[in-house]
Design an enzyme around this catalytic site. Structure first.
Site, PDB file in Angstrom:
ATOM      1  N   ASP A   1       0.946  -0.992   0.033  1.00 27.82           N
ATOM      2  CA  ASP A   1       0.361  -0.269  -0.044  1.00 27.82           C
ATOM      3  C   ASP A   1       0.989   1.244  -0.304  1.00 27.82           C
ATOM      4  O   ASP A   1       2.387   1.009   0.415  1.00 27.82           O
ATOM      5  CB  ASP A   1      -1.238  -0.067   0.900  1.00 27.82           C
ATOM      6  CG  ASP A   1      -0.640   0.131   3.016  1.00 27.82           C
ATOM      7  OD1 ASP A   1       1.064  -0.897   2.473  1.00 27.82           O
ATOM      8  OD2 ASP A   1      -0.920  -0.838   3.521  1.00 27.82           O
TER       9      ASP A   1
ATOM     10  N   HIS B   1      -7.102  -4.834   9.785  1.00 30.46           N
ATOM     11  CA  HIS B   1      -7.090  -4.065   8.634  1.00 30.46           C
ATOM     12  C   HIS B   1      -5.595  -4.712   7.937  1.00 30.46           C
ATOM     13  O   HIS B   1      -4.639  -4.677   9.298  1.00 30.46           O
ATOM     14  CB  HIS B   1      -6.951  -2.334   7.970  1.00 30.46           C
ATOM     15  CG  HIS B   1      -5.590  -1.751   9.152  1.00 30.46           C
ATOM     16  ND1 HIS B   1      -6.088  -0.572   9.409  1.00 30.46           N
ATOM     17  CD2 HIS B   1      -4.067  -2.142   8.217  1.00 30.46           C
ATOM     18  CE1 HIS B   1      -4.464  -0.386   9.917  1.00 30.46           C
ATOM     19  NE2 HIS B   1      -3.843  -0.589   9.329  1.00 30.46           N
TER      20      HIS B   1
HETATM   21  C1  GLP Z   1      -0.106   0.652   8.979  1.00 29.12           C
HETATM   22  C2  GLP Z   1      -0.052  -0.029   7.430  1.00 29.12           C
HETATM   23  C3  GLP Z   1      -0.258  -1.675   7.331  1.00 29.12           C
HETATM   24  C4  GLP Z   1      -0.062  -1.692   8.948  1.00 29.12           C
HETATM   25  C5  GLP Z   1      -0.280  -1.517  10.340  1.00 29.12           C
HETATM   26  C6  GLP Z   1      -0.145  -1.748  11.849  1.00 29.12           C
HETATM   27  O1  GLP Z   1      -1.476   1.506   8.961  1.00 29.12           O
HETATM   28  N1  GLP Z   1      -1.474   0.587   6.038  1.00 29.12           N
HETATM   29  O2  GLP Z   1       0.056  -2.158   6.791  1.00 29.12           O
HETATM   30  O3  GLP Z   1       0.095  -3.406   9.183  1.00 29.12           O
HETATM   31  O4  GLP Z   1      -0.042  -0.024   9.799  1.00 29.12           O
HETATM   32  O5  GLP Z   1       0.767  -0.784  11.942  1.00 29.12           O
HETATM   33  P1  GLP Z   1       1.891  -0.771  12.794  1.00 29.12           P
HETATM   34  O6  GLP Z   1       2.792  -2.600  12.665  1.00 29.12           O
HETATM   35  O7  GLP Z   1       3.315  -0.028  13.189  1.00 29.12           O
HETATM   36  O8  GLP Z   1       1.405  -1.516  13.879  1.00 29.12           O
END
Ligand code: GLP
Length: 242
Positions: free
Chosen positions: A67, A138
């Site tokens: 993304d 998500h």
């Molecule tokens: C963002 C990204 C995701 C990721 C999520 C969780 O929103 N688009 O791909 O999995 O954050 O992030 P973190 O690993 O910092 O909790």
């Protein structure tokens, strides 16, 4: 689904790196599906160490990211292209032309989504897709919804996601409201999926996603239907599954 329980974040990162390393070793021209977020940073650091030690060669590897924010230049320090360059690509011998991240500055976002779908199709399938998980379940930027969106699409980010990501921006207002994300079908078509989760804050959503009903309201729950998912997490994140 295989679950690998790691003692802490560092151990989780090494375990995840072991799996990615085995793909690169066994198939030097493999296609790695990559993710951003704070969770995989340690995994990428491990891969860099192994590259520097001469144990991994990325010269034929192709990558495709999940993304990108709409409206951020690739050089913006919060763009996912910038993240990938600084956290991984600039430190290994992957060829720049073999790395793919959606273009957040594309004039025509619909056309960019179609281009990205064609890129994914042209790669002959993703060998292993790395996924982190948002607190609302998500994956990529596939937010909770009424249906599972299949292919690459533009998505409006939920308030909770904007809130979670605001820590990386000077002010909340600077967080983009839209993103381009690979769709659920493209993710599910990856031959293997490697989910990384860390910290007590993820325990509830990990339980919902992997023990709850499969529903687009918890996008990660679809992973229960995938034949080859490896969930690597630290004890805190996995506490409600064990
Ligand atoms: C963002 C990204 C995701 C990721 C999520 C969780 O929103 N688009 O791909 O999995 O954050 O992030 P973190 O690993 O910092 O909790």
């Amino acid at each position: 689904m295989r679950i690998i329980v790691a003692e802490n974040y560092e151990a989780m990162s090494r375990q995840a790196a072991n799996i990615l390393s085995s793909h690169v070793t066994m198939k030097p021209d493999c296609v790695l599906g990559l993710a951003t977020g704070s969770t995989p940073i340690g995994t990428y650091q491990e891969l860099i160490k192994r590259y520097e030690a001469g144990d991994l060669d990325f010269s034929q590897v192709k990558t495709v990211n999940l993304d990108e924010y709409v409206g951020l230049e690739p050089t913006h320090d919060q763009s996912y292209r910038y993240f990938m360059q600084t956290q991984l690509f600039d430190h290994i011998n992957v060829k720049p032309e073999n790395t793919n991240v959606p273009q957040g500055m594309a004039q025509d976002v619909e056309a960019e989504c179609a281009r990205y779908n064609a890129v994914i199709a042209s790669m002959g399938g993703i060998d292993v897709q790395v996924l982190g998980m948002g607190h609302n379940g998500h994956i990529g930027f596939n937010e909770p919804a009424e249906i599972f969106e299949k292919e690459t699409h533009k998505v409006e980010l939920q308030d909770s996601t904007i809130e979670a990501n605001a820590r990386f921006f000077a002010t909340r207002d600077e967080v983009p409201r839209y993103a381009i994300t690979m769709g659920i079908q493209s993710i599910m078509q990856a031959r293997q999926i490697l989910v990384v989760v860390s910290g007590a804050g993820k325990a509830d959503i990990v339980e919902k996603a992997f023990r709850g009903p499969v529903t687009p309201k918890v996008p990660a729950s679809i992973l229960q239907m995938h034949p080859d998912v490896i969930l690597v997490g630290d004890k805190e994140a996995l506490s409600k599954l064990l």
